[in-house]
Design a protein around this motif. Structure first.
Motif, PDB file in Angstrom:
ATOM      1  N   MET A   9       1.051  -1.569  -0.206  1.00  0.00           N
ATOM      2  CA  MET A   9       0.215  -0.124  -0.527  1.00  0.00           C
ATOM      3  C   MET A   9       0.860   1.600  -0.478  1.00  0.00           C
ATOM      4  SD  MET A   9      -2.895  -1.477   2.589  1.00  0.00           S
ATOM      5  CE  MET A   9      -3.625   0.065   2.487  1.00  0.00           C
ATOM      6  N   GLN A  10       2.450   1.618   0.373  1.00  0.00           N
ATOM      7  CA  GLN A  10       2.717   2.047   0.024  1.00  0.00           C
ATOM      8  C   GLN A  10       4.530   1.809  -0.392  1.00  0.00           C
ATOM      9  OE1 GLN A  10       4.235   2.849   4.117  1.00  0.00           O
ATOM     10  NE2 GLN A  10       2.567   4.086   4.781  1.00  0.00           N
ATOM     11  N   PRO A  11       4.285   2.767  -1.199  1.00  0.00           N
ATOM     12  CA  PRO A  11       5.309   2.624  -2.039  1.00  0.00           C
ATOM     13  C   PRO A  11       7.257   2.635  -1.229  1.00  0.00           C
ATOM     14  CG  PRO A  11       5.173   4.724  -2.706  1.00  0.00           C
ATOM     15  CD  PRO A  11       4.146   4.243  -1.900  1.00  0.00           C
ATOM     16  N   SER A  12       8.067   2.608  -1.559  1.00  0.00           N
ATOM     17  CA  SER A  12       9.744   3.236  -0.942  1.00  0.00           C
ATOM     18  C   SER A  12      10.209   4.143  -0.835  1.00  0.00           C
ATOM     19  CB  SER A  12      10.678   1.674  -1.020  1.00  0.00           C
ATOM     20  OG  SER A  12      10.364   0.639  -0.371  1.00  0.00           O
ATOM     21  N   LEU A  13      10.488   4.936  -0.680  1.00  0.00           N
ATOM     22  CA  LEU A  13      10.889   5.976  -0.337  1.00  0.00           C
ATOM     23  C   LEU A  13      12.224   5.934  -0.437  1.00  0.00           C
ATOM     24  CD1 LEU A  13       8.699   8.130   1.834  1.00  0.00           C
ATOM     25  CD2 LEU A  13       8.485   7.383  -0.881  1.00  0.00           C
ATOM     26  N   ASN A  19      19.502  14.913   4.543  1.00  0.00           N
ATOM     27  CA  ASN A  19      19.379  14.513   5.739  1.00  0.00           C
ATOM     28  C   ASN A  19      20.162  13.019   5.116  1.00  0.00           C
ATOM     29  OD1 ASN A  19      17.850  16.325   6.017  1.00  0.00           O
ATOM     30  ND2 ASN A  19      15.558  15.340   5.345  1.00  0.00           N
ATOM     31  N   PHE A  20      20.611  12.852   4.360  1.00  0.00           N
ATOM     32  CA  PHE A  20      21.651  11.353   4.598  1.00  0.00           C
ATOM     33  C   PHE A  20      23.031  11.639   3.081  1.00  0.00           C
ATOM     34  CE2 PHE A  20      16.893  10.234   5.521  1.00  0.00           C
ATOM     35  CZ  PHE A  20      17.038   9.691   6.286  1.00  0.00           C
ATOM     36  N   THR A  21      23.771  10.335   4.013  1.00  0.00           N
ATOM     37  CA  THR A  21      24.766  10.341   3.300  1.00  0.00           C
ATOM     38  C   THR A  21      24.439   8.566   2.260  1.00  0.00           C
ATOM     39  OG1 THR A  21      25.970  12.018   4.636  1.00  0.00           O
ATOM     40  CG2 THR A  21      27.383  10.017   2.500  1.00  0.00           C
ATOM     41  N   GLY A  22      25.080   8.938   1.028  1.00  0.00           N
ATOM     42  CA  GLY A  22      24.788   7.663   0.300  1.00  0.00           C
ATOM     43  C   GLY A  22      23.010   6.991   0.032  1.00  0.00           C
ATOM     44  N   SER A  23      23.060   5.607  -0.301  1.00  0.00           N
ATOM     45  CA  SER A  23      21.686   4.402  -0.189  1.00  0.00           C
ATOM     46  C   SER A  23      20.755   4.604   0.667  1.00  0.00           C
ATOM     47  CB  SER A  23      22.105   3.794  -1.395  1.00  0.00           C
ATOM     48  OG  SER A  23      20.561   2.932  -2.197  1.00  0.00           O
ATOM     49  N   VAL A  24      20.023   5.233   1.156  1.00  0.00           N
ATOM     50  CA  VAL A  24      19.219   4.784   2.520  1.00  0.00           C
ATOM     51  C   VAL A  24      17.104   4.357   1.496  1.00  0.00           C
ATOM     52  CG1 VAL A  24      17.944   5.765   4.535  1.00  0.00           C
ATOM     53  CG2 VAL A  24      21.096   5.900   3.766  1.00  0.00           C
ATOM     54  N   ARG A  25      16.813   3.648   2.021  1.00  0.00           N
ATOM     55  CA  ARG A  25      15.247   2.940   1.314  1.00  0.00           C
ATOM     56  C   ARG A  25      14.747   3.442   2.788  1.00  0.00           C
ATOM     57  NH1 ARG A  25      15.643  -1.904  -0.216  1.00  0.00           N
ATOM     58  NH2 ARG A  25      14.139  -2.762   2.426  1.00  0.00           N
ATOM     59  N   ILE A  26      13.409   3.895   2.796  1.00  0.00           N
ATOM     60  CA  ILE A  26      12.664   4.168   4.131  1.00  0.00           C
ATOM     61  C   ILE A  26      10.586   3.324   3.463  1.00  0.00           C
ATOM     62  CG2 ILE A  26      11.344   5.938   5.342  1.00  0.00           C
ATOM     63  CD1 ILE A  26      13.496   7.856   4.421  1.00  0.00           C
ATOM     64  N   ASP A  27      10.988   2.334   4.375  1.00  0.00           N
ATOM     65  CA  ASP A  27       9.919   1.869   3.783  1.00  0.00           C
ATOM     66  C   ASP A  27       8.312   1.583   5.073  1.00  0.00           C
ATOM     67  OD1 ASP A  27      10.219  -0.375   1.681  1.00  0.00           O
ATOM     68  OD2 ASP A  27      11.637  -0.445   2.876  1.00  0.00           O
ATOM     69  N   VAL A  38       3.208   9.027  18.084  1.00  0.00           N
ATOM     70  CA  VAL A  38       4.206   8.307  17.408  1.00  0.00           C
ATOM     71  C   VAL A  38       4.010   7.857  16.290  1.00  0.00           C
ATOM     72  CG1 VAL A  38       2.872   6.374  18.155  1.00  0.00           C
ATOM     73  CG2 VAL A  38       5.217   6.152  17.913  1.00  0.00           C
ATOM     74  N   GLY A  39       5.186   8.006  15.166  1.00  0.00           N
ATOM     75  CA  GLY A  39       5.691   7.783  14.610  1.00  0.00           C
ATOM     76  C   GLY A  39       7.306   7.276  13.534  1.00  0.00           C
ATOM     77  N   GLY A  40       7.269   6.268  12.851  1.00  0.00           N
ATOM     78  CA  GLY A  40       8.319   5.693  12.744  1.00  0.00           C
ATOM     79  C   GLY A  40       7.838   4.775  11.216  1.00  0.00           C
ATOM     80  N   ALA A  41       9.362   4.353  10.848  1.00  0.00           N
ATOM     81  CA  ALA A  41       9.421   4.017  10.000  1.00  0.00           C
ATOM     82  C   ALA A  41      10.962   2.382   9.767  1.00  0.00           C
ATOM     83  CB  ALA A  41       9.823   4.349   8.648  1.00  0.00           C
ATOM     84  N   THR A  42      10.882   1.726   8.522  1.00  0.00           N
ATOM     85  CA  THR A  42      12.351   0.847   8.902  1.00  0.00           C
ATOM     86  C   THR A  42      12.790   1.528   7.763  1.00  0.00           C
ATOM     87  OG1 THR A  42      10.481  -0.737   9.041  1.00  0.00           O
ATOM     88  CG2 THR A  42      12.537  -0.876   7.649  1.00  0.00           C
ATOM     89  N   VAL A  43      13.204   0.988   7.474  1.00  0.00           N
ATOM     90  CA  VAL A  43      15.237   2.577   7.293  1.00  0.00           C
ATOM     91  C   VAL A  43      16.106   1.252   7.179  1.00  0.00           C
ATOM     92  CG1 VAL A  43      16.167   4.134   6.810  1.00  0.00           C
ATOM     93  CG2 VAL A  43      14.739   4.485   8.503  1.00  0.00           C
TER      94      VAL A  43
END
Length: 138
Positions: A9-13, A19-27, A38-43
């Motif tokens: 239901m949500q694409p990876s960002l 805010n980041f150096t290098g390749s980072v995926r937020i799911d 409260v909020g969060g994500a898998t990084v």
């Protein structure tokens, strides 16, 4: 009503270069509806990728789920983090976290917002600072 959100239901960002150096995926980004804050994500960080220096007004919890990474509080030694480690970062503590040069690192990041803001981004972790972390791997 209970809400279930499926990964499809949500694409990876992609982590922002600001805010980041290098390749980072937020799911699986989530933000609980008010009055909860409260909020969060898998990084997921590619080898060598990391956050910029930042802080959280009410602190942050990281649950490391894969790979090997680093976390560092401003003015303190770098700590190595591995799957199963639970990291508590106190409120308003300037810090960064990311992967080692040899491994990905993934964590679930959870933070509460104060007056609608959960993070204060600062300057990038310079290559020299990150290089010091690499030679400290225990």
């Amino acid at each position: 009503m209970i809400t279930v959100t499926r990964p499809c239901m949500q694409p990876s960002l992609e982590g922002s270069a600001a805010n980041f150096t290098g390749s980072v995926r937020i799911d699986g980004q989530f933000q609980a509806p008010a009055p909860a804050s409260v909020g969060g994500a898998t990084v997921t960080f590619a080898p060598g990728a990391r956050t910029a220096w930042h802080s959280h007004p009410l602190g942050q919890t990281l649950l490391v789920v894969a790979g090997v990474g680093f976390v560092q509080q401003w003015g303190q030694l770098v700590r190595t983090i591995r799957p199963g480690d639970l990291v508590w970062i106190p409120p308003n503590t300037k810090h960064w976290h990311g992967a080692t040069t040899a491994s990905i690192m993934a964590h679930i990041a959870i933070a509460e917002a104060l007056e609608g803001k959960a993070v204060k981004w600062m300057e990038q972790v310079c290559p020299e600072e990150y290089g010091k972390a690499v030679v400290q791997i225990p």
